[in-house]
Scaffold this motif. Structure first.
Motif, PDB file in Angstrom:
ATOM      1  N   VAL A  82       0.865  -1.185   0.000  1.00  0.00           N
ATOM      2  CA  VAL A  82       0.000   0.000   0.000  1.00  0.00           C
ATOM      3  C   VAL A  82       0.896   1.228   0.000  1.00  0.00           C
ATOM      4  O   VAL A  82       1.741   1.398   0.884  1.00  0.00           O
ATOM      5  N   MET A  83       0.739   2.082  -1.007  1.00  0.00           N
ATOM      6  CA  MET A  83       1.551   3.293  -1.113  1.00  0.00           C
ATOM      7  C   MET A  83       0.918   4.436  -0.320  1.00  0.00           C
ATOM      8  O   MET A  83      -0.299   4.630  -0.357  1.00  0.00           O
ATOM      9  N   LEU A  84       1.767   5.193   0.362  1.00  0.00           N
ATOM     10  CA  LEU A  84       1.329   6.390   1.073  1.00  0.00           C
ATOM     11  C   LEU A  84       1.925   7.599   0.366  1.00  0.00           C
ATOM     12  O   LEU A  84       3.124   7.626   0.081  1.00  0.00           O
ATOM     13  N   THR A  85       1.100   8.597   0.083  1.00  0.00           N
ATOM     14  CA  THR A  85       1.596   9.750  -0.659  1.00  0.00           C
ATOM     15  C   THR A  85       1.021  11.046  -0.116  1.00  0.00           C
ATOM     16  O   THR A  85      -0.096  11.079   0.395  1.00  0.00           O
ATOM     17  N   ALA A  86       1.806  12.116  -0.240  1.00  0.00           N
ATOM     18  CA  ALA A  86       1.350  13.425   0.217  1.00  0.00           C
ATOM     19  C   ALA A  86       0.645  14.180  -0.906  1.00  0.00           C
ATOM     20  O   ALA A  86      -0.055  15.159  -0.667  1.00  0.00           O
ATOM     21  N   ALA A  87       0.819  13.727  -2.147  1.00  0.00           N
ATOM     22  CA  ALA A  87       0.245  14.441  -3.290  1.00  0.00           C
ATOM     23  C   ALA A  87      -0.532  13.483  -4.182  1.00  0.00           C
ATOM     24  O   ALA A  87      -0.130  12.339  -4.376  1.00  0.00           O
ATOM     25  N   ASP A  88      -1.644  13.969  -4.736  1.00  0.00           N
ATOM     26  CA  ASP A  88      -2.471  13.116  -5.606  1.00  0.00           C
ATOM     27  C   ASP A  88      -1.953  13.187  -7.041  1.00  0.00           C
ATOM     28  O   ASP A  88      -2.513  13.835  -7.906  1.00  0.00           O
ATOM     29  N   ASP A  89      -0.849  12.489  -7.265  1.00  0.00           N
ATOM     30  CA  ASP A  89      -0.196  12.457  -8.567  1.00  0.00           C
ATOM     31  C   ASP A  89      -0.629  11.198  -9.320  1.00  0.00           C
ATOM     32  O   ASP A  89      -0.251  10.080  -8.967  1.00  0.00           O
ATOM     33  N   LYS A  90      -1.426  11.383 -10.389  1.00  0.00           N
ATOM     34  CA  LYS A  90      -1.971  10.219 -11.092  1.00  0.00           C
ATOM     35  C   LYS A  90      -0.910   9.441 -11.860  1.00  0.00           C
ATOM     36  O   LYS A  90      -1.037   8.238 -12.067  1.00  0.00           O
ATOM     37  N   ASP A  91       0.175  10.116 -12.261  1.00  0.00           N
ATOM     38  CA  ASP A  91       1.253   9.399 -12.952  1.00  0.00           C
ATOM     39  C   ASP A  91       1.944   8.423 -11.997  1.00  0.00           C
ATOM     40  O   ASP A  91       2.256   7.290 -12.363  1.00  0.00           O
ATOM     41  N   LYS A  92       2.163   8.894 -10.761  1.00  0.00           N
ATOM     42  CA  LYS A  92       2.784   8.011  -9.762  1.00  0.00           C
ATOM     43  C   LYS A  92       1.825   6.890  -9.364  1.00  0.00           C
ATOM     44  O   LYS A  92       2.245   5.778  -9.060  1.00  0.00           O
ATOM     45  N   LEU A  93       0.540   7.194  -9.362  1.00  0.00           N
ATOM     46  CA  LEU A  93      -0.457   6.156  -9.062  1.00  0.00           C
ATOM     47  C   LEU A  93      -0.356   5.024 -10.083  1.00  0.00           C
ATOM     48  O   LEU A  93      -0.285   3.853  -9.721  1.00  0.00           O
ATOM     49  N   LEU A  94      -0.350   5.379 -11.350  1.00  0.00           N
ATOM     50  CA  LEU A  94      -0.270   4.364 -12.403  1.00  0.00           C
ATOM     51  C   LEU A  94       1.034   3.567 -12.310  1.00  0.00           C
ATOM     52  O   LEU A  94       1.048   2.349 -12.465  1.00  0.00           O
ATOM     53  N   ALA A  95       2.129   4.294 -12.010  1.00  0.00           N
ATOM     54  CA  ALA A  95       3.433   3.622 -11.873  1.00  0.00           C
ATOM     55  C   ALA A  95       3.420   2.660 -10.685  1.00  0.00           C
ATOM     56  O   ALA A  95       3.962   1.560 -10.759  1.00  0.00           O
ATOM     57  N   ALA A  96       2.763   3.073  -9.594  1.00  0.00           N
ATOM     58  CA  ALA A  96       2.700   2.236  -8.392  1.00  0.00           C
ATOM     59  C   ALA A  96       1.888   0.974  -8.648  1.00  0.00           C
ATOM     60  O   ALA A  96       2.290  -0.133  -8.266  1.00  0.00           O
ATOM     61  N   LEU A  97       0.753   1.118  -9.307  1.00  0.00           N
ATOM     62  CA  LEU A  97      -0.088  -0.043  -9.602  1.00  0.00           C
ATOM     63  C   LEU A  97       0.637  -0.990 -10.559  1.00  0.00           C
ATOM     64  O   LEU A  97       0.561  -2.211 -10.419  1.00  0.00           O
ATOM     65  N   LYS A  98       1.364  -0.414 -11.503  1.00  0.00           N
ATOM     66  CA  LYS A  98       2.130  -1.230 -12.441  1.00  0.00           C
ATOM     67  C   LYS A  98       3.246  -1.977 -11.715  1.00  0.00           C
ATOM     68  O   LYS A  98       3.609  -3.098 -12.067  1.00  0.00           O
TER      69      LYS A  98
END
Length: 213
Positions: A82-98
């Protein structure tokens, strides 16, 4: 004890990390088995402790969260990330799921929401913070008007131009030195790619997007 969810917390900010640990320790069936500030150490701890869930900061010095997630997912596939993030960055979201993450959560979530996410990830479900999910949907919807002609090959665009000039398949074939049967095959592909039902609709669409014969 078999129903206890073992958790590893990884974050390079000691104060935030301790807050997460304290919050998780208050949940009866949760057990924080380790904590660290680096991705490199996190991989080693995962291999030795085999936690059920890893809470992983996205932005860290050294191995960032995405790199760490990828390495943990390969080495310990049974561990939910489970990733924890301070910013809602959709590019990082996609990278994390990948990379193999099952959750992507903003650091401002409540203790209850975090515990719900941990349970969901442990059960094999995927969770994304609603605000990030909503932003992704909006951006995907907003970006859904690409030029349909970009799907066509150069040859298909050439044939579409000739269709726009009202040439028949045989006339197009004679003009570009291909058989009528081959042209028919090209036309079928063009109609499918443009998602139209007839040559007339294809010609109108081409004209609307600036393809001139």
């Amino acid at each position: 004890m078999s129903n206890t969810i073992d958790i590893l917390v990884v974050d390079d900010h000691p104060l935030f990390r301790q807050g997460v640990v304290n919050s998780l320790d208050m949940v009866p069936d949760f057990k924080v088995v380790g904590e660290t500030s680096s991705g490199e150490e996190a991989l080693g701890l995962c291999l030795s402790l085999m936690p059920d869930v890893v809470l992983l900061d996205v932005s860290m010095p050294g191995w960032n969260g995405i790199v760490t997630a990828e390495k943990i997912a390969l080495a310990c596939p049974a561990t939910a990330i489970v990733m924890l993030t301070a910013a809602d960055d959709k590019d990082k979201l996609l990278a994390a799921l990948k990379a193999g993450a099952r959750g992507y959560v903003l650091k401002g979530v409540s203790a209850k929401e975090l515990s719900d996410v941990v349970r969901s990830a442990c059960a094999g479900e995927v969770y994304v913070s609603p605000s990030i999910a909503a932003e992704m949907l909006v951006s995907l919807t907003r970006g859904k008007a690409p030029d349909p002609l970009q799907e066509l090959t150069d040859r298909e665009r050439e044939i579409l131009e000739l269709i726009g000039n009202a040439l028949t398949n045989r006339e197009i074939g004679e003009k570009i030195f291909l058989s009528e049967k081959t042209i028919k095959h090209y036309v079928t592909n063009i109609l499918q790619k443009l998602q139209v039902r007839s040559r007339v609709e294809a010609a109108l669409l081409a004209n609307r997007h600036g393809l001139k014969g």
